[in-house]
Design a protein around this motif. Structure first.
Motif, short mmCIF file in Angstrom:
data_model
loop_
_atom_site.label_atom_id
_atom_site.label_comp_id
_atom_site.label_asym_id
_atom_site.label_seq_id
_atom_site.Cartn_x
_atom_site.Cartn_y
_atom_site.Cartn_z
N CYS A 1 -4.07 -3.03 -14.46
CA CYS A 1 -4.84 -1.78 -14.47
C CYS A 1 -6.02 -1.89 -15.43
N ASP B 1 -7.03 3.68 -14.77
CA ASP B 1 -6.15 4.46 -15.64
C ASP B 1 -4.72 3.95 -15.49
N ASP C 1 -2.16 5.40 -15.01
CA ASP C 1 -1.44 6.13 -13.96
C ASP C 1 -1.37 5.34 -12.66
#
Length: 69
Positions: free
Chosen positions: A49, A55, A57
Motif C-alpha cells: 500500500c 491508504d 485501508d
C-alpha cells in the motif's frame, strides 16, 4: 474497486493508467511470490500500500486478491 485503485495510484505516483496497472501488478506478483514461499507477513501488505501511495485501508484489497477473490 480496481479502477478506483488505479486512479489513486495515478494520482499518488504521477503516472498514467498503464503505468499504474504495471505498478499494481508488480506489487501483487511480489506478494504472491511471498505467499507461495510461505513468507508473507502483514507488513508486506502494508508496504505494498505504501509503495503505491495507497491508504492502509486498501490492505483488504490485497488480502482479497491473494485469497483469489
Amino acid at each position: 474497486m480496481q479502477g478506483n485503485i488505479i486512479n489513486l495510484i495515478c494520482n499518488s505516483c504521477s503516472c498514467n493508467k498503464v503505468e499504474a496497472q504495471e505498478y499494481l501488478n508488480s506489487e501483487l506478483q511480489y506478494l504472491h511470490e511471498l505467499q507461495d514461499a510461505d513468507d508473507l507477513r502483514e507488513n508486506d501488505i502494508e508496504a505494498a500500500c505504501s509503495n503505491l501511495g495507497l491508504d492502509p485501508d486498501y490492505q483488504e484489497y490485497f488480502i482479497q486478491r491473494l485469497a483469489g477473490a
